[in-house]
Design a protein around this motif. Sequence first.
Motif, mmCIF file in Angstrom:
data_model
loop_
_atom_site.group_PDB
_atom_site.id
_atom_site.type_symbol
_atom_site.label_atom_id
_atom_site.label_comp_id
_atom_site.label_asym_id
_atom_site.label_seq_id
_atom_site.Cartn_x
_atom_site.Cartn_y
_atom_site.Cartn_z
ATOM 1 N N UNK A 50 0.676 -1.276 0.067
ATOM 2 C CA UNK A 50 -0.004 -0.197 -0.079
ATOM 3 C C UNK A 50 0.827 1.326 -0.067
ATOM 4 N N UNK A 51 0.540 2.235 -0.667
ATOM 5 C CA UNK A 51 1.391 3.410 -0.851
ATOM 6 C C UNK A 51 0.269 4.551 -0.790
ATOM 7 N N UNK A 111 3.593 0.706 2.582
ATOM 8 C CA UNK A 111 3.646 -0.247 3.878
ATOM 9 C C UNK A 111 3.461 -1.659 2.832
ATOM 10 N N UNK A 112 4.575 -2.620 3.333
ATOM 11 C CA UNK A 112 4.292 -3.865 2.800
ATOM 12 C C UNK A 112 3.248 -4.734 3.525
ATOM 13 N N UNK A 113 2.537 -5.425 3.089
ATOM 14 C CA UNK A 113 1.351 -6.152 3.635
ATOM 15 C C UNK A 113 1.357 -7.595 3.743
ATOM 16 N N UNK A 165 -13.253 8.584 15.499
ATOM 17 C CA UNK A 165 -14.056 9.741 16.361
ATOM 18 C C UNK A 165 -13.767 9.028 18.016
ATOM 19 N N UNK A 166 -14.121 7.786 18.021
ATOM 20 C CA UNK A 166 -14.167 7.091 19.370
ATOM 21 C C UNK A 166 -12.828 6.566 19.671
ATOM 22 N N UNK A 167 -11.778 6.519 18.811
ATOM 23 C CA UNK A 167 -10.718 6.029 19.101
ATOM 24 C C UNK A 167 -10.658 4.478 19.052
ATOM 25 N N UNK A 168 -11.572 3.766 18.481
ATOM 26 C CA UNK A 168 -11.757 2.453 18.262
ATOM 27 C C UNK A 168 -10.812 2.031 17.074
ATOM 28 N N UNK A 169 -10.584 2.674 16.331
ATOM 29 C CA UNK A 169 -9.596 2.546 15.080
ATOM 30 C C UNK A 169 -8.838 3.964 14.998
ATOM 31 N N UNK A 170 -7.566 3.526 14.198
ATOM 32 C CA UNK A 170 -6.625 4.723 14.126
ATOM 33 C C UNK A 170 -6.524 4.840 12.518
ATOM 34 N N UNK A 171 -6.496 6.137 12.025
ATOM 35 C CA UNK A 171 -6.243 6.658 10.950
ATOM 36 C C UNK A 171 -4.662 6.828 10.555
ATOM 37 N N UNK A 172 -3.957 5.631 9.711
ATOM 38 C CA UNK A 172 -2.636 5.942 9.522
ATOM 39 C C UNK A 172 -2.212 6.615 8.174
ATOM 40 N N UNK A 173 -3.340 6.772 7.534
ATOM 41 C CA UNK A 173 -2.915 7.726 6.291
ATOM 42 C C UNK A 173 -4.041 7.431 5.122
ATOM 43 N N UNK A 174 -3.859 8.044 4.176
ATOM 44 C CA UNK A 174 -4.594 7.960 2.980
ATOM 45 C C UNK A 174 -3.769 7.078 2.040
ATOM 46 N N UNK A 175 -4.557 5.872 1.449
ATOM 47 C CA UNK A 175 -3.978 5.374 0.329
ATOM 48 C C UNK A 175 -4.241 5.452 -0.947
ATOM 49 N N UNK A 176 -3.150 5.390 -1.778
ATOM 50 C CA UNK A 176 -3.368 5.949 -3.137
ATOM 51 C C UNK A 176 -4.272 4.646 -4.104
ATOM 52 N N UNK A 177 -5.688 4.891 -4.132
ATOM 53 C CA UNK A 177 -6.631 3.902 -4.786
ATOM 54 C C UNK A 177 -7.714 4.561 -5.454
#
Length: 92
Positions: A10-11, A21-23, A58-70
């Motif tokens: 993922x870039x 990010x290698x997945x 917003x609740x902190x249940x998930x984290x936003x690591x960035x925006x993927x080119x797709x």
Amino acid sequence: MRSLADARPWTGTTSEGRKTLAIEPVLALSSLIMVRDAARTGLGAARLPISLVSHDLAAGTLAHWGDIDAPEITLWTLYPSRRLLSAGLGVS
């Protein structure tokens, strides 16, 4: 849907700039809601539309690591047309 063997890195853009990010896929699911639920349990990272995870972010249940080119994801809502009410019914 791609196979697990066809996983590509993922870039995208993070707060620190452009990253790749290698997945290593561990699970293939048929619905974005199932993918979100798996990510919530801590199974791993997922690429999901903001519209599906905004409350979790917003609740902190998930984290936003960035925006993927797709390509953009288009969501559709389908319903039978015979269930539509005419504009004059049900409105007082």
